[in-house]
Design an enzyme around this catalytic site. Structure first.
Site, PDB file in Angstrom:
ATOM      1  N   GLU A  34      12.319 -17.610 -35.869  1.00 39.50           N
ATOM      2  CA  GLU A  34      13.770 -17.574 -35.606  1.00 39.50           C
ATOM      3  C   GLU A  34      14.042 -17.281 -34.127  1.00 39.50           C
ATOM      4  O   GLU A  34      14.939 -17.869 -33.516  1.00 39.50           O
ATOM      5  CB  GLU A  34      14.423 -16.509 -36.493  1.00 39.50           C
ATOM      6  N   ASP A  36      12.002 -17.983 -31.633  1.00 35.69           N
ATOM      7  CA  ASP A  36      11.602 -19.182 -30.888  1.00 35.69           C
ATOM      8  C   ASP A  36      12.699 -20.234 -30.914  1.00 35.69           C
ATOM      9  O   ASP A  36      12.938 -20.935 -29.913  1.00 35.69           O
ATOM     10  CB  ASP A  36      10.317 -19.772 -31.468  1.00 35.69           C
ATOM     11  N   LEU A  81       6.225  15.379  -6.839  1.00 35.27           N
ATOM     12  CA  LEU A  81       6.375  16.621  -7.595  1.00 35.27           C
ATOM     13  C   LEU A  81       5.305  17.623  -7.186  1.00 35.27           C
ATOM     14  O   LEU A  81       4.141  17.261  -7.001  1.00 35.27           O
ATOM     15  CB  LEU A  81       6.268  16.354  -9.102  1.00 35.27           C
ATOM     16  N   GLU A 121       8.683  16.430 -20.212  1.00 39.57           N
ATOM     17  CA  GLU A 121       8.512  14.984 -20.324  1.00 39.57           C
ATOM     18  C   GLU A 121       7.042  14.629 -20.109  1.00 39.57           C
ATOM     19  O   GLU A 121       6.307  15.383 -19.457  1.00 39.57           O
ATOM     20  CB  GLU A 121       9.352  14.243 -19.276  1.00 39.57           C
ATOM     21  N   LYS A 123       4.094  12.702 -18.261  1.00 39.87           N
ATOM     22  CA  LYS A 123       3.879  12.159 -16.908  1.00 39.87           C
ATOM     23  C   LYS A 123       3.016  10.910 -17.063  1.00 39.87           C
ATOM     24  O   LYS A 123       1.797  10.973 -17.184  1.00 39.87           O
ATOM     25  CB  LYS A 123       3.190  13.188 -16.017  1.00 39.87           C
ATOM     26  N   ASP A 125       0.945   7.550 -16.460  1.00 33.89           N
ATOM     27  CA  ASP A 125      -0.028   7.178 -15.438  1.00 33.89           C
ATOM     28  C   ASP A 125       0.027   5.667 -15.254  1.00 33.89           C
ATOM     29  O   ASP A 125      -0.728   4.905 -15.852  1.00 33.89           O
ATOM     30  CB  ASP A 125      -1.433   7.627 -15.875  1.00 33.89           C
ATOM     31  N   TYR A 227      13.169   7.518 -17.028  1.00 28.63           N
ATOM     32  CA  TYR A 227      13.424   8.944 -17.192  1.00 28.63           C
ATOM     33  C   TYR A 227      14.428   9.523 -16.201  1.00 28.63           C
ATOM     34  O   TYR A 227      14.746  10.703 -16.280  1.00 28.63           O
ATOM     35  CB  TYR A 227      12.112   9.720 -17.057  1.00 28.63           C
ATOM     36  N   LYS A 315      -0.451  19.504 -14.542  1.00 28.43           N
ATOM     37  CA  LYS A 315      -1.559  18.555 -14.568  1.00 28.43           C
ATOM     38  C   LYS A 315      -2.600  18.952 -15.617  1.00 28.43           C
ATOM     39  O   LYS A 315      -2.883  20.130 -15.814  1.00 28.43           O
ATOM     40  CB  LYS A 315      -2.227  18.493 -13.192  1.00 28.43           C
ATOM     41  N   CYS A 409     -24.234  14.208  16.138  1.00 25.90           N
ATOM     42  CA  CYS A 409     -23.188  13.389  15.511  1.00 25.90           C
ATOM     43  C   CYS A 409     -23.791  12.096  14.963  1.00 25.90           C
ATOM     44  O   CYS A 409     -24.443  11.356  15.699  1.00 25.90           O
ATOM     45  CB  CYS A 409     -22.097  13.071  16.531  1.00 25.90           C
ATOM     46  N   CYS A 412     -22.157   9.029  17.176  1.00 24.58           N
ATOM     47  CA  CYS A 412     -22.374   8.805  18.616  1.00 24.58           C
ATOM     48  C   CYS A 412     -23.589   9.542  19.176  1.00 24.58           C
ATOM     49  O   CYS A 412     -23.920   9.354  20.353  1.00 24.58           O
ATOM     50  CB  CYS A 412     -21.118   9.190  19.391  1.00 24.58           C
ATOM     51  N   CYS A 425     -18.071  17.139  15.993  1.00 21.46           N
ATOM     52  CA  CYS A 425     -18.615  16.395  17.121  1.00 21.46           C
ATOM     53  C   CYS A 425     -17.827  16.804  18.368  1.00 21.46           C
ATOM     54  O   CYS A 425     -16.602  16.784  18.379  1.00 21.46           O
ATOM     55  CB  CYS A 425     -18.493  14.891  16.883  1.00 21.46           C
ATOM     56  N   CYS A 431     -16.343   8.899  20.947  1.00 20.61           N
ATOM     57  CA  CYS A 431     -16.930   8.834  19.598  1.00 20.61           C
ATOM     58  C   CYS A 431     -16.068   7.884  18.775  1.00 20.61           C
ATOM     59  O   CYS A 431     -14.898   8.168  18.503  1.00 20.61           O
ATOM     60  CB  CYS A 431     -16.962  10.224  18.972  1.00 20.61           C
TER      61      CYS A 431
END
Length: 672
Positions: A34, A36, A81, A121, A123, A125, A227, A315, A409, A412, A425, A431
């Site tokens: 329907e 479609d 945040l 809420e 978070k 990813d 959000y 976290k 170093c 260098c 260094c 460098c």
């Protein structure tokens, strides 16, 4: 023809309604056959009329290959945040917020803020999205970018079927913020037939939305949750609940998990409950977000340089794995610090293949019992998007080869100096990684903001044109650039124009671009605001510097030492001679004059035709004004552009001075 358009509008409305029930509510209302049939009828009418309405579902399939991403400036900043990773962090955030509320209530007993209440809420990813609707039509979509400027991805976002192309709210302009994601079940199904399986859902979503071919985006069958209303010129909300209801009423997909709580103790208990549920969702989350629900309280608490004070990201604990330590590379940064990076046998953590891990310094290696660990098993940890770190050896025996710090170093061959736990260094003038890093930092967005410049550009200019100092950039010519590999006429001209544009800069950005050791963006702004000129700062003694906010003895000595360095003095002299003009002097001179905005609290609303609102806000701040986002009794002036809404009404009710004539505004700004 009018009948055809009416039929098209009716079909679009019906298809959009079914899409909303299917993709947003997960409640199909008709069969695929329907649906479609309705879609085919709409396609037929569009072909017959030659017209495709902007909110038609047929625009979701993905069009022509795009040439590039257009820069998009957000109407309101998208903030990062602050993070809390344990009980103490969460309570410290709550204590700071409660203290500010108590101070405000003591000063405003007639209009106190309500007791703190909270919303939790998920978070998500994925990739942050910022959508702009103008009188109900989706007209812009952008990535977060710097928070002020992102990349336009409207064609890509239109392929996400849970995002409405048209919403019932028609009163003005709004920016709606959310997260583009790929459901884990969709990722699994995609990978079963994909020639190149996707590693994880986060990268799959981000890669699809930043793909110049919208058809690729469409193939990923992305989803999106929303959000926040980041900007509105007509509507305001009193609570987070009101805003969430508005999102739902306007057909946006809202998180399946939202929890409103009245006490921080209940918040912490609920956070622990959700941590145990994290793997039950059909999408990736990397934590939770705790927000204060009352909008007036949010306005009073305001923002730091980076974060809102009324929200914090909680976290998740990092994920760990065991692998083999294969080797250690020693890398030189722009300050000369030589930092070890561990190479480990590739291991998968939460869908991400890890091959390199952080090792902070020699002391870190010894503290973690890694001195004799090459070839041994080690524990590694990956926390969200942070580069993984090695926690220590699996066994306590010295059963591996020795990690030997470099004697000179690695870039260098110069002598190394030990400062505390770190190696440096001493060759600051010749460098390669130091100089390339310094030039790249100088050109970066938060510094001189030289468009199209990258680390690869800095390396190429160093190797082929002997660019050794940021001042060398301003001596480059078209003939220099055009002979370089991958530099055509357009690229060369664009880079030269970016160099020229960068010469007019503010002092804080210029100071940040210089790369003064131990200073960041916040410190350089403090320096610019206090001294008001480069000359005065260069003459400042440590005793004067240490008296400034957040500048201690070490930072004060670092700043003073930097400006006493003959090499740095020569570089700055060359930059100024080439036409670079830091402009803090103008800001302070303007702010000190007797102008109508000095010391006033100003609110901007509506659309300004002669300048952007962000540009206007910067000019007002240069004149000594404090620009805020909402009207209150403390507001002194409201600047109202076209389509000004509820803020104008409230200002009229409070008897606040209103400037609604742009010619008058330009005169007051001193630009008429």
């Amino acid at each position: 023809m009018p009948d055809a358009f009416e039929t098209m509008e009716a079909l679009i409305e019906e298809i959009s309604k079914h899409n909303y029930h299917y993709y947003t509510l997960d409640e199909p209302t008709i069969s695929d056959a329907e649906w479609d049939a309705l879609y085919a009828k709409l396609l037929q009418l569009e072909a017959e009329t030659g017209v495709v309405l902007p909110h038609s579902p047929t625009t979701r399939v993905g069009g022509e290959l795009l040439k590039g991403f257009e820069e998009h400036r957000h109407l309101a900043r998208l903030w990062s945040l602050d993070k809390a990773q344990n009980h103490d962090d969460l309570m410290a955030w709550h204590t700071r917020a409660q203290k500010l509320v108590n101070e405000y209530n003591a000063q405003n007993p007639d209009q106190p803020l309500p007791p703190l209440s909270f919303v939790i809420e998920l978070k998500f990813d994925g990739l942050t999205l910022n959508l702009t609707y103008d009188h109900g039509e989706l007209v812009h979509a952008a990535t977060r970018g710097s928070g002020m400027v992102g990349e336009g991805i409207l064609a890509q976002v239109k392929t996400i079927k849970s995002i409405p192309l048209k919403i019932p709210y028609h009163e003005g302009i709004i920016e709606v913020q959310g997260e583009g994601i790929m459901n884990l079940s969709v990722l699994d199904a995609y990978n079963k037939t994909a020639a190149e399986p996707l590693k994880n859902a986060r990268n799959a979503a981000a890669g699809a939305l930043r793909n110049l071919n919208p058809k690729v985006t469409a193939e990923r069958k992305l989803n999106a949750f929303f959000y926040n209303i980041g900007y509105s010129d007509m509507i305001q909300f009193e609570t987070h609940q009101e805003m969430t209801s508005f999102l739902r009423e306007n057909k946006f997909k809202v998180s399946p998990y939202l929890k409103f709580l009245d006490h921080i103790e209940a918040v912490e208990e609920e956070l622990q409950n959700v941590v145990s549920m994290r793997n039950t969702f059909d999408f990736l989350i990397d934590g939770l977000v705790v927000k204060i629900t009352d909008m007036r309280t949010r306005e009073v608490l305001g923002y730091t340089d980076k974060f809102p004070r009324w929200a914090v990201a909680y976290k998740f604990e990092a994920e760990e794995a065991v692998t083999t330590l294969l080797g250690v590379n020693w890398n030189v940064g722009r300050t000369g610090k030589v930092t070890p990076t561990a190479r480990v046998e590739a291991v998968d953590i939460a869908g991400v293949t890890v091959q390199n891990c952080t090792l902070n310094n020699v002391d870190d290696i010894e503290r973690k019992n890694l001195k004799h660990a090459l070839g041994s098993l080690v524990y590694i940890r990956r926390s969200n998007d942070v580069i993984p770190e090695i926690l220590g050896k699996v066994t306590e025996e010295a059963d591996g080869e020795e990690i030997v710090p470099p004697a000179v170093c690695p870039a260098c061959g110069s002598a190394l100096e030990v400062k505390g736990a770190h190696l440096f260094c001493t060759n600051r003038l010749d460098c390669r990684p130091q100089l390339v890093g310094r030039i790249t930092h100088f050109a970066s967005r938060d510094a001189m903001d030289i468009d199209t410049f990258s680390e690869k550009t800095a390396e190429q200019l160093y190797d082929e044109l002997s660019v050794r100092d940021p001042a060398d950039l301003y001596g480059l010519t078209f003939d220099d650039l055009i002979k370089l590999d991958r530099f055509g006429t357009k690229k060369a001209e664009k880079l030269l124009a970016a160099f020229e544009k960068s010469k007019a800069c503010d002092l804080a950005s210029f100071l940040f671009a210089l790369g003064i050791p131990n200073t960041g963006k916040t410190t350089t702004k403090v320096l610019a605001d206090h001294f008001g000129s480069l000359d005065k700062l260069m003459q400042a003694e440590p005793e004067e510097l240490v008296a400034l906010h957040d500048i201690g003895d070490i930072v004060a000595e670092s700043i003073a030492g930097f400006f006493r360095d003959p090499a740095m003095q020569r570089s700055i002299e060359r930059l100024l001679a080439s036409g670079v003009q830091p402009r803090a002097e103008e800001k302070l001179a303007a702010a000190s004059e007797n102008n109508p905005f000095y010391g006033k609290t100003v609110v901007l609303t509506g659309t300004l035709s002669t300048m952007g609102r962000e540009d206007c806000a910067k000019k007002l701040e240069r004149l000594g004004a404090k620009v805020t986002g909402s009207v209150s009794k403390k507001t002194d002036i409201l600047i109202a552009g076209e389509s000004a809404g509820s803020k104008l009404t409230k200002a009229q009710e409070l008897g606040i001075r209103i400037i609604d004539n742009e010619e008058e505004l330009l005169q007051l700004l001193g630009e008429a």
